[in-house]
Design a protein around this motif. Structure first.
Motif, PDB file in Angstrom:
ATOM      1  N   ALA A 194      17.378 104.739 106.280  1.00 36.38           N
ATOM      2  CA  ALA A 194      18.694 104.734 105.632  1.00 36.38           C
ATOM      3  C   ALA A 194      18.665 103.924 104.336  1.00 36.38           C
ATOM      4  CB  ALA A 194      19.752 104.184 106.583  1.00 36.38           C
ATOM      5  N   LEU A 195      18.028 102.775 104.360  1.00 35.98           N
ATOM      6  CA  LEU A 195      17.959 101.954 103.143  1.00 35.98           C
ATOM      7  C   LEU A 195      17.093 102.611 102.073  1.00 35.98           C
ATOM      8  CD1 LEU A 195      17.891  98.264 104.372  1.00 35.98           C
ATOM      9  CD2 LEU A 195      19.554  99.360 102.871  1.00 35.98           C
ATOM     10  N   ALA A 253      16.839 105.396  96.939  1.00 40.70           N
ATOM     11  CA  ALA A 253      16.363 106.572  96.205  1.00 40.70           C
ATOM     12  C   ALA A 253      17.519 107.316  95.549  1.00 40.70           C
ATOM     13  CB  ALA A 253      15.588 107.500  97.143  1.00 40.70           C
ATOM     14  N   ALA A 254      18.617 107.492  96.282  1.00 41.44           N
ATOM     15  CA  ALA A 254      19.788 108.170  95.716  1.00 41.44           C
ATOM     16  C   ALA A 254      20.373 107.369  94.554  1.00 41.44           C
ATOM     17  CB  ALA A 254      20.840 108.394  96.796  1.00 41.44           C
ATOM     18  N   ALA A 255      20.421 106.057  94.705  1.00 38.64           N
ATOM     19  CA  ALA A 255      20.972 105.212  93.646  1.00 38.64           C
ATOM     20  C   ALA A 255      20.088 105.257  92.401  1.00 38.64           C
ATOM     21  CB  ALA A 255      21.123 103.778  94.154  1.00 38.64           C
ATOM     22  N   ALA A 284      31.306 106.535  84.989  1.00 38.82           N
ATOM     23  CA  ALA A 284      31.721 106.150  86.345  1.00 38.82           C
ATOM     24  C   ALA A 284      30.642 106.453  87.388  1.00 38.82           C
ATOM     25  CB  ALA A 284      33.028 106.854  86.706  1.00 38.82           C
ATOM     26  N   ALA A 285      29.992 107.596  87.281  1.00 35.81           N
ATOM     27  CA  ALA A 285      28.970 107.960  88.263  1.00 35.81           C
ATOM     28  C   ALA A 285      27.758 107.041  88.170  1.00 35.81           C
ATOM     29  CB  ALA A 285      28.553 109.416  88.067  1.00 35.81           C
ATOM     30  N   VAL A 313      25.779  99.973  91.043  1.00 33.19           N
ATOM     31  CA  VAL A 313      26.288  99.063  92.079  1.00 33.19           C
ATOM     32  C   VAL A 313      25.597  99.355  93.409  1.00 33.19           C
ATOM     33  CG1 VAL A 313      28.332  98.389  93.407  1.00 33.19           C
ATOM     34  CG2 VAL A 313      28.476  98.628  90.918  1.00 33.19           C
ATOM     35  N   ALA A 314      25.387 100.622  93.725  1.00 33.34           N
ATOM     36  CA  ALA A 314      24.693 100.982  94.966  1.00 33.34           C
ATOM     37  C   ALA A 314      23.252 100.480  94.956  1.00 33.34           C
ATOM     38  CB  ALA A 314      24.739 102.490  95.175  1.00 33.34           C
ATOM     39  N   LEU A 315      22.580 100.580  93.810  1.00 33.32           N
ATOM     40  CA  LEU A 315      21.206 100.092  93.702  1.00 33.32           C
ATOM     41  C   LEU A 315      21.153  98.582  93.899  1.00 33.32           C
ATOM     42  CD1 LEU A 315      18.224 100.708  93.106  1.00 33.32           C
ATOM     43  CD2 LEU A 315      18.765 100.369  90.674  1.00 33.32           C
ATOM     44  N   ILE A 316      22.081  97.871  93.291  1.00 35.24           N
ATOM     45  CA  ILE A 316      22.141  96.414  93.457  1.00 35.24           C
ATOM     46  C   ILE A 316      22.395  96.067  94.926  1.00 35.24           C
ATOM     47  CG2 ILE A 316      23.416  94.319  92.842  1.00 35.24           C
ATOM     48  CD1 ILE A 316      24.069  95.799  90.120  1.00 35.24           C
ATOM     49  N   THR A 317      23.269  96.814  95.564  1.00 38.26           N
ATOM     50  CA  THR A 317      23.567  96.595  96.980  1.00 38.26           C
ATOM     51  C   THR A 317      22.341  96.869  97.845  1.00 38.26           C
ATOM     52  OG1 THR A 317      25.873  97.179  96.600  1.00 38.26           O
ATOM     53  CG2 THR A 317      25.093  97.292  98.874  1.00 38.26           C
ATOM     54  N   ALA A 318      21.632  97.950  97.551  1.00 40.86           N
ATOM     55  CA  ALA A 318      20.444  98.305  98.332  1.00 40.86           C
ATOM     56  C   ALA A 318      19.361  97.239  98.220  1.00 40.86           C
ATOM     57  CB  ALA A 318      19.904  99.667  97.888  1.00 40.86           C
ATOM     58  N   ILE A 319      19.071  96.776  97.003  1.00 36.36           N
ATOM     59  CA  ILE A 319      18.001  95.783  96.856  1.00 36.36           C
ATOM     60  C   ILE A 319      18.418  94.457  97.489  1.00 36.36           C
ATOM     61  CG2 ILE A 319      18.614  94.981  94.527  1.00 36.36           C
ATOM     62  CD1 ILE A 319      15.050  95.364  96.063  1.00 36.36           C
ATOM     63  N   ASN A 320      19.680  94.107  97.424  1.00 38.20           N
ATOM     64  CA  ASN A 320      20.134  92.894  98.098  1.00 38.20           C
ATOM     65  C   ASN A 320      19.954  93.013  99.609  1.00 38.20           C
ATOM     66  OD1 ASN A 320      21.457  90.552  96.504  1.00 38.20           O
ATOM     67  ND2 ASN A 320      21.988  92.394  95.363  1.00 38.20           N
ATOM     68  N   SER A 321      20.199  94.190 100.163  1.00 40.55           N
ATOM     69  CA  SER A 321      19.971  94.405 101.593  1.00 40.55           C
ATOM     70  C   SER A 321      18.493  94.255 101.937  1.00 40.55           C
ATOM     71  CB  SER A 321      20.472  95.781 102.017  1.00 40.55           C
ATOM     72  OG  SER A 321      21.874  95.859 101.869  1.00 40.55           O
TER      73      SER A 321
END
Length: 150
Positions: free
Chosen positions: A15-16, A21-23, A118-119, A125-133
């Motif tokens: 999932a991560l 990858a999507a981000a 916007a996209a 933001v999703a990429l930043i969230t993913a790497i923080n996870s």
């Protein structure tokens, strides 16, 4: 002291990976994606992710060496090292990563929004969230650089 697990559930890992990858695909800027992931990993002291993303950034010259060398001091590095778009992304990265200092300030978000539609901003933001996870998963379990059993 209880031993730390090095195992990560395949579903969580998948999932991560898919989120990251999507981000990255939606952001559409591989060099910037690596800079963002490296900067978050620096802030989170994640040696595993730093090792991985520095190698990816250097592979094939994805990111200029001057940028890698000065990333921890990006604010002082000068416009010839980081352009306004990169600075906005790095500022947003720091704000999202260091949430213990408060919410992401509106002015930081607005500076990023001035450089990304916007996209792409959503993907950033999703990429930043993913790497923080990833950083938190690796640091919490003390996974060393180069480890393959995680």
């Amino acid at each position: 002291m209880t031993g730390r697990t090095t195992r990560l559930d395949d579903g969580v890992r998948g999932a991560l990976r898919a989120m990251g990858a999507a981000a990255r695909k939606g952001l559409g800027d591989p060099p910037l994606a690596e800079l963002v992931q490296i900067r978050a990993s620096q802030l989170n002291h994640c040696a595993f992710c730093l090792d991985l993303h520095l190698a990816l950034a250097r592979g094939g010259g994805v990111v200029r060496e001057a940028q890698l060398g000065l990333l921890s001091a990006w604010e002082e590095a000068g416009d010839d090292v980081f352009d306004a778009r990169e600075r906005a992304a790095l500022e947003l990265t720091e704000s999202v990563t260091l949430l213990t200092e408060g919410f992401v300030p509106d002015e930081v978000y607005e500076r990023a929004a001035a450089h990304f539609d916007a996209a792409r901003l959503a993907h950033l933001v999703a990429l930043i969230t993913a790497i923080n996870s990833w950083n938190r998963l690796m640091v919490a379990r003390r996974i060393p650089p180069g480890a393959t059993d995680w």
